[in-house]
Design an enzyme around this catalytic site. Structure first.
Site, PDB file in Angstrom:
ATOM      1  N   CYS A   2       8.352  41.825 180.705  1.00 13.57           N
ATOM      2  CA  CYS A   2       8.848  41.140 179.521  1.00 13.57           C
ATOM      3  C   CYS A   2       9.241  42.154 178.445  1.00 13.57           C
ATOM      4  O   CYS A   2       8.567  43.153 178.243  1.00 13.57           O
ATOM      5  CB  CYS A   2       7.843  40.173 178.904  1.00 13.57           C
ATOM      6  SG  CYS A   2       7.362  38.856 180.012  1.00 13.57           S
ATOM      7  N   ARG A  27      13.071  45.051 181.871  1.00  8.28           N
ATOM      8  CA  ARG A  27      11.657  44.679 181.875  1.00  8.28           C
ATOM      9  C   ARG A  27      11.429  43.280 182.423  1.00  8.28           C
ATOM     10  O   ARG A  27      10.281  42.850 182.605  1.00  8.28           O
ATOM     11  CB  ARG A  27      11.076  44.742 180.455  1.00  8.28           C
ATOM     12  CG  ARG A  27      11.163  46.104 179.829  1.00  8.28           C
ATOM     13  CD  ARG A  27      10.562  46.085 178.460  1.00  8.28           C
ATOM     14  NE  ARG A  27       9.135  45.872 178.508  1.00  8.28           N
ATOM     15  CZ  ARG A  27       8.230  46.832 178.597  1.00  8.28           C
ATOM     16  NH1 ARG A  27       8.612  48.082 178.635  1.00  8.28           N
ATOM     17  NH2 ARG A  27       6.951  46.555 178.642  1.00  8.28           N
ATOM     18  N   TRP A  77       9.729  38.102 182.360  1.00  9.82           N
ATOM     19  CA  TRP A  77       9.412  38.231 183.789  1.00  9.82           C
ATOM     20  C   TRP A  77       8.208  37.318 183.992  1.00  9.82           C
ATOM     21  O   TRP A  77       7.111  37.604 183.544  1.00  9.82           O
ATOM     22  CB  TRP A  77       9.065  39.677 184.139  1.00  9.82           C
ATOM     23  CG  TRP A  77       8.974  39.923 185.608  1.00  9.82           C
ATOM     24  CD1 TRP A  77       9.992  40.215 186.466  1.00  9.82           C
ATOM     25  CD2 TRP A  77       7.773  39.918 186.403  1.00  9.82           C
ATOM     26  NE1 TRP A  77       9.508  40.379 187.741  1.00  9.82           N
ATOM     27  CE2 TRP A  77       8.159  40.203 187.731  1.00  9.82           C
ATOM     28  CE3 TRP A  77       6.423  39.696 186.131  1.00  9.82           C
ATOM     29  CZ2 TRP A  77       7.242  40.273 188.773  1.00  9.82           C
ATOM     30  CZ3 TRP A  77       5.513  39.755 187.167  1.00  9.82           C
ATOM     31  CH2 TRP A  77       5.930  40.050 188.477  1.00  9.82           C
ATOM     32  N   ASN A 101       4.191  39.458 175.385  1.00 10.35           N
ATOM     33  CA  ASN A 101       4.246  40.259 176.607  1.00 10.35           C
ATOM     34  C   ASN A 101       2.812  40.542 177.021  1.00 10.35           C
ATOM     35  O   ASN A 101       2.048  41.093 176.236  1.00 10.35           O
ATOM     36  CB  ASN A 101       4.987  41.576 176.329  1.00 10.35           C
ATOM     37  CG  ASN A 101       4.991  42.497 177.530  1.00 10.35           C
ATOM     38  OD1 ASN A 101       4.764  42.065 178.658  1.00 10.35           O
ATOM     39  ND2 ASN A 101       5.249  43.769 177.290  1.00 10.35           N
ATOM     40  N   GLY A 102       2.453  40.147 178.252  1.00  9.20           N
ATOM     41  CA  GLY A 102       1.086  40.381 178.724  1.00  9.20           C
ATOM     42  C   GLY A 102       0.496  39.093 179.257  1.00  9.20           C
ATOM     43  O   GLY A 102       1.226  38.157 179.590  1.00  9.20           O
ATOM     44  N   GLU A 491      10.451  55.619 201.138  1.00  5.84           N
ATOM     45  CA  GLU A 491      11.236  55.354 199.929  1.00  5.84           C
ATOM     46  C   GLU A 491      12.592  54.741 200.299  1.00  5.84           C
ATOM     47  O   GLU A 491      13.066  53.827 199.623  1.00  5.84           O
ATOM     48  CB  GLU A 491      11.391  56.672 199.150  1.00  5.84           C
ATOM     49  CG  GLU A 491      12.238  56.617 197.905  1.00  5.84           C
ATOM     50  CD  GLU A 491      11.737  55.643 196.834  1.00  5.84           C
ATOM     51  OE1 GLU A 491      10.646  55.085 196.968  1.00  5.84           O
ATOM     52  OE2 GLU A 491      12.478  55.430 195.858  1.00  5.84           O
ATOM     53  N   LYS A 495      13.821  51.126 198.910  1.00  6.05           N
ATOM     54  CA  LYS A 495      15.064  50.971 198.127  1.00  6.05           C
ATOM     55  C   LYS A 495      15.966  49.905 198.755  1.00  6.05           C
ATOM     56  O   LYS A 495      16.572  49.099 198.060  1.00  6.05           O
ATOM     57  CB  LYS A 495      15.849  52.297 198.074  1.00  6.05           C
ATOM     58  CG  LYS A 495      15.325  53.311 197.111  1.00  6.05           C
ATOM     59  CD  LYS A 495      15.720  52.969 195.696  1.00  6.05           C
ATOM     60  CE  LYS A 495      14.739  53.387 194.652  1.00  6.05           C
ATOM     61  NZ  LYS A 495      13.344  53.132 194.739  1.00  6.05           N
ATOM     62  N   GLU A 498      14.616  46.477 198.164  1.00  8.54           N
ATOM     63  CA  GLU A 498      14.599  46.180 196.738  1.00  8.54           C
ATOM     64  C   GLU A 498      15.969  45.791 196.187  1.00  8.54           C
ATOM     65  O   GLU A 498      16.090  44.813 195.456  1.00  8.54           O
ATOM     66  CB  GLU A 498      14.124  47.483 196.069  1.00  8.54           C
ATOM     67  CG  GLU A 498      13.714  47.418 194.679  1.00  8.54           C
ATOM     68  CD  GLU A 498      13.253  48.792 194.191  1.00  8.54           C
ATOM     69  OE1 GLU A 498      13.424  49.817 194.890  1.00  8.54           O
ATOM     70  OE2 GLU A 498      12.725  48.833 193.084  1.00  8.54           O
ATOM     71  N   HIS A 514       3.477  53.062 218.750  1.00  7.30           N
ATOM     72  CA  HIS A 514       2.189  52.350 218.674  1.00  7.30           C
ATOM     73  C   HIS A 514       2.368  50.899 218.258  1.00  7.30           C
ATOM     74  O   HIS A 514       1.447  50.279 217.729  1.00  7.30           O
ATOM     75  CB  HIS A 514       1.243  53.094 217.725  1.00  7.30           C
ATOM     76  CG  HIS A 514       0.952  54.490 218.189  1.00  7.30           C
ATOM     77  ND1 HIS A 514       0.211  54.752 219.316  1.00  7.30           N
ATOM     78  CD2 HIS A 514       1.370  55.686 217.714  1.00  7.30           C
ATOM     79  CE1 HIS A 514       0.146  56.064 219.502  1.00  7.30           C
ATOM     80  NE2 HIS A 514       0.854  56.651 218.541  1.00  7.30           N
ATOM     81  N   LYS A 614      11.060  46.492 185.686  1.00 11.06           N
ATOM     82  CA  LYS A 614      10.896  47.938 185.743  1.00 11.06           C
ATOM     83  C   LYS A 614       9.499  48.395 185.363  1.00 11.06           C
ATOM     84  O   LYS A 614       9.036  49.436 185.786  1.00 11.06           O
ATOM     85  CB  LYS A 614      11.904  48.601 184.812  1.00 11.06           C
ATOM     86  CG  LYS A 614      11.895  50.084 184.960  1.00 11.06           C
ATOM     87  CD  LYS A 614      13.256  50.679 184.867  1.00 11.06           C
ATOM     88  CE  LYS A 614      13.259  52.109 185.322  1.00 11.06           C
ATOM     89  NZ  LYS A 614      13.377  52.241 186.761  1.00 11.06           N
TER      90      LYS A 614
HETATM   91  C1  F6R Z   1      10.841  50.950 192.994  1.00  9.52           C
HETATM   92  C2  F6R Z   1      10.100  50.929 191.752  1.00  9.52           C
HETATM   93  C3  F6R Z   1       8.689  50.467 191.771  1.00  9.52           C
HETATM   94  C4  F6R Z   1       7.853  51.364 190.842  1.00  9.52           C
HETATM   95  C5  F6R Z   1       6.426  50.817 190.705  1.00  9.52           C
HETATM   96  C6  F6R Z   1       5.573  51.726 189.853  1.00  9.52           C
HETATM   97  O1  F6R Z   1      12.150  51.400 192.798  1.00  9.52           O
HETATM   98  O2  F6R Z   1      10.623  51.279 190.733  1.00  9.52           O
HETATM   99  O3  F6R Z   1       8.151  50.456 193.046  1.00  9.52           O
HETATM  100  O4  F6R Z   1       7.835  52.648 191.371  1.00  9.52           O
HETATM  101  O5  F6R Z   1       6.485  49.554 190.131  1.00  9.52           O
HETATM  102  O6  F6R Z   1       6.141  51.906 188.598  1.00  9.52           O
HETATM  103  P1  F6R Z   1       5.732  53.098 187.648  1.00  9.52           P
HETATM  104  O7  F6R Z   1       6.247  54.361 188.240  1.00  9.52           O
HETATM  105  O8  F6R Z   1       6.372  52.785 186.340  1.00  9.52           O
HETATM  106  O9  F6R Z   1       4.235  53.102 187.587  1.00  9.52           O
END
Ligand code: F6R
Length: 619
Positions: A2, A27, A77, A101-102, A491, A495, A498, A514, A614
């Site tokens: 948020c 956010r 969010w 927010n929270g 990763e 990606k 995501e 396995h 994010k």
């Molecule tokens: C993937 C992504 C998330 C963050 C995760 C941790 O692209 O951005 O998987 O890596 O939510 O976020 P931070 O690094 O802000 O703790």
């Protein structure tokens, strides 16, 4: 999670709120809203979906609201209640309007208590309930600030709330208790509120990161900060930020994510400059800062993170163990915090989080501090909660990252890990000094090498585009690699899920047989990461295993590796001849661009993928 923005002052507030929310959409973006005073009249416009919906609602009245000078806004969010217009913030209860927010943990008790008195909120959110608590205090004759303070005393959990009141239209009050909240003095008179610094930078670079338990009051007489518990005024110094507003725009790229992928060479240079003492010429000279000493004392490191940052931690383990011979544990914060882990007497726990606000990572740091364990943080955001709560912090310098999928912040975290490994290696492992020195000389050239590799019409980007055209219809993807290519494979799969919503799995190449190999058929693409390193030949054996079961192979390897290339259906060459510790820095952008191109072909919302945010400030 948020985004909150607020303002009181001399500027037209509606435009300011919309501009601020645009900066905060990363956010959360499942519903949006604004509230402001036009004269003495409170106006609220909110809608499910993205900010454009609220902009449309406002268009009809744009000139009518040009006089409005105080307001609050929110991009959501969803945690409690579906992403509907009714659940969107701001929430209006009696004279009070608020954004939050929270999480209010005791919301069920509050709701039950209200119901006992025949009072029913209009939304399903925990946030709206706070409005009832404030209204009760107003009805008991308290002034707005006092009413906010008292109402806060009745909620539990991590919450930041910014609110206004019909009885005092020229006043905005924000309380930080957990979720981040910043305030700033507008140089042309007025006070800005926001969940992070980005909406504020357009107006000033001097930002105050509120402490937990701070109440910020903005009105005609400027900004005051009070203690939530006592109401006493406190002083908070502003931090001068070096992020320029131009760096927040797309700069001609179609998406922030693509721009941020291309910004990686600069992010690496800036992070090198921030973490190293560039006046020195010896290998890995860390710039003096409190964390360096703590790191040097560790006899074991516990790296704790979530998501992409966890992958950076995994790479950290390979490098630190190999170069510094220091034992490293890597832990998912969401698991570690609820275990009863055994942490050695000389261990240091290091939280990695680009945002510095991830609830699970922060919980580990707090818990470890409470147990007396030394803690460190690596984050990209100055003034973030991690930066303030870990005993010492290292900053990556990737600059603001707007795309929800982490790209340049990830590579900068990886660089921080490698710098720790190198600098500890120099001190702890004289036998490897020559290797560490040679690595350092290559490392300082890495940003330039990456810049050429990322050239728009270069062989790497062209090969990715060509391959994507042919693999977009695949049933699913496996990403496999060994050694340092294994975290990169994880990763790559993350990606792709995501941003392109394509099912993908990342595996250590040796693990396929396995179980997962049962999934392989000719509808499956296996992305094989086999650069020239100690693991290449073993990875190629695993490639053969899946190829013989029908998988189509997208190989990523050294540009001159003709024998690997001949085994692949699709081929992406990466620069050759570098220390193998640096290979993740060229393989990762391939993973990012592959997902990016496939997402564009599918037409997804690359910068704001569905269901994500994010900054994950809820557990
Ligand atoms: C993937 C992504 C998330 C963050 C995760 C941790 O692209 O951005 O998987 O890596 O939510 O976020 P931070 O690094 O802000 O703790």
């Amino acid at each position: 999670m948020c985004g909150i923005v607020g303002y009181v002052g001399s500027r037209p507030v509606v435009d300011l709120l919309i501009g601020g929310l645009r900066r905060l959409e990363y956010r959360g973006y499942d519903s949006t809203g604004v509230a402001f005073f036009s004269g003495q009249t409170l106006q609220v416009r909110k809608s499910e979906g993205k900010l454009e919906n609220v902009e449309k609602l406002l268009q009809a009245d744009a000139t009518r609201f040009a006089d409005a000078r105080s307001g609050i806004g929110h991009t959501r969010w969803a945690t409690h209640g579906k992403p509907t217009t009714q659940n969107a913030h701001p929430h209006e209860v009696g004279d009070v309007v608020l954004v939050h927010n929270g999480i209010i943990e005791n919301y069920q008790d509050i709701k039950a208590e209200l119901a006992r008195h025949g009072r029913h909120p209009r939304s399903e959110t925990d946030s709206e309930l706070f409005g009832f608590l404030v209204q009760d205090e107003l009805d008991a004759g308290r002034e707005f600030v006092e009413a906010m303070r008292r109402a806060f005393g009745k909620i539990r959990g991590q919450a930041s709330i910014v609110a206004m009141c019909r009885r005092e239209p020229g006043r905005v009050v924000g309380v930080r208790n957990g979720s981040p909240l910043v305030v700033a003095r507008d140089p042309s008179g007025g006070v800005l509120f926001a969940s992070d610094a980005q909406p504020v930078l357009e107006y000033t670079r001097d930002v105050i990161f509120l402490e937990n338990g701070d109440v910020a009051v903005g009105d005609d007489s400027g900004l005051r900060i009070l203690e939530l518990a006592t109401g006493r005024e406190v002083r908070r110094e502003a931090t001068r930020l070096d992020w320029s507003p131009e760096r927040l725009d797309k700069g001609g790229y179609p998406h922030y994510m693509l721009k941020e992928i291309h910004e990686q060479p600069v992010a690496l240079i800036d992070t090198l400059n921030a973490l190293l003492d560039r006046a020195k010429t010896d290998a890995f000279p860390m710039a003096p800062q409190p964390g360096v000493e703590l790191l040097a004392k560790a006899r074991e490191l516990v790296l704790v993170a979530c998501g992409t940052s966890y992958h950076a931690a995994l790479l950290g383990k390979y490098w630190i163990e190999s170069l510094a011979r220091l034992p490293v544990q890597v832990e998912l914060a969401s698991e570690f915090r609820y275990r009863d882990p055994v942490v050695g007497a000389d261990s240091v726990v290091l939280g990695i989080s680009q945002s510095g606000e991830t609830a699970d990572t922060l919980a580990v740091i707090r818990d470890m501090r409470a147990r007396g364990v030394p803690t460190l943080g690596v984050t990209n955001v100055r003034g973030s909660t991690l930066a303030r709560e870990a005993q010492a912090v290292f900053y990556t310098s990737a600059g603001p990252e707007i795309g929800v999928a982490a790209t340049k912040t990830f590579l900068s975290q990886c660089l921080a890990m490698l710098l720790f490994a190198g600098s500890l290696g120099v001190k702890r492992n004289p036998a490897h000094r020559a290797r560490v020195e040679a690595l350092f000389h290559q490392l300082v050239k890495l940003p330039h090498l990456l810049e050429s590799a990322l050239e728009d019409q270069g062989p790497l980007t062209q090969a990715i585009r060509n391959a994507c055209g042919s693999v977009q219809e695949a049933k699913g993807f496996f990403f496999i690699g060994r050694g340092t290519s294994y975290p990169v494979a994880l990763e790559g799969a993350l990606k792709l899920k995501e941003i392109a919503y394509i099912h993908a799995e990342g595996y250590a190449a040796g693990e396929l047989k396995h179980g997962p190999i049962a999934m392989i058929d000719d509808q499956m693409i296996v992305v094989v990461l086999a650069p020239r390193d100690a693991w290449r030949d073993k990875t190629i054996s695993n490639l053969e295993e899946v190829k013989s079961r029908g998988a189509r192979i997208l190989g990523v390897g050294a540009s001159a590796d003709e024998s690997l290339r001949s085994l692949c259906d699709f081929w992406v060459p990466v620069p050759d001849a570098m220390d193998e510790s640096l290979l993740p820095f060229v393989l990762t952008p391939v993973m990012q661009l592959l997902s990016y191109e496939l997402a564009c072909l599918k037409g997804t919302d690359v910068d704001k993928p569905r269901n994500l945010a994010k900054s994950v400030t809820v557990e």
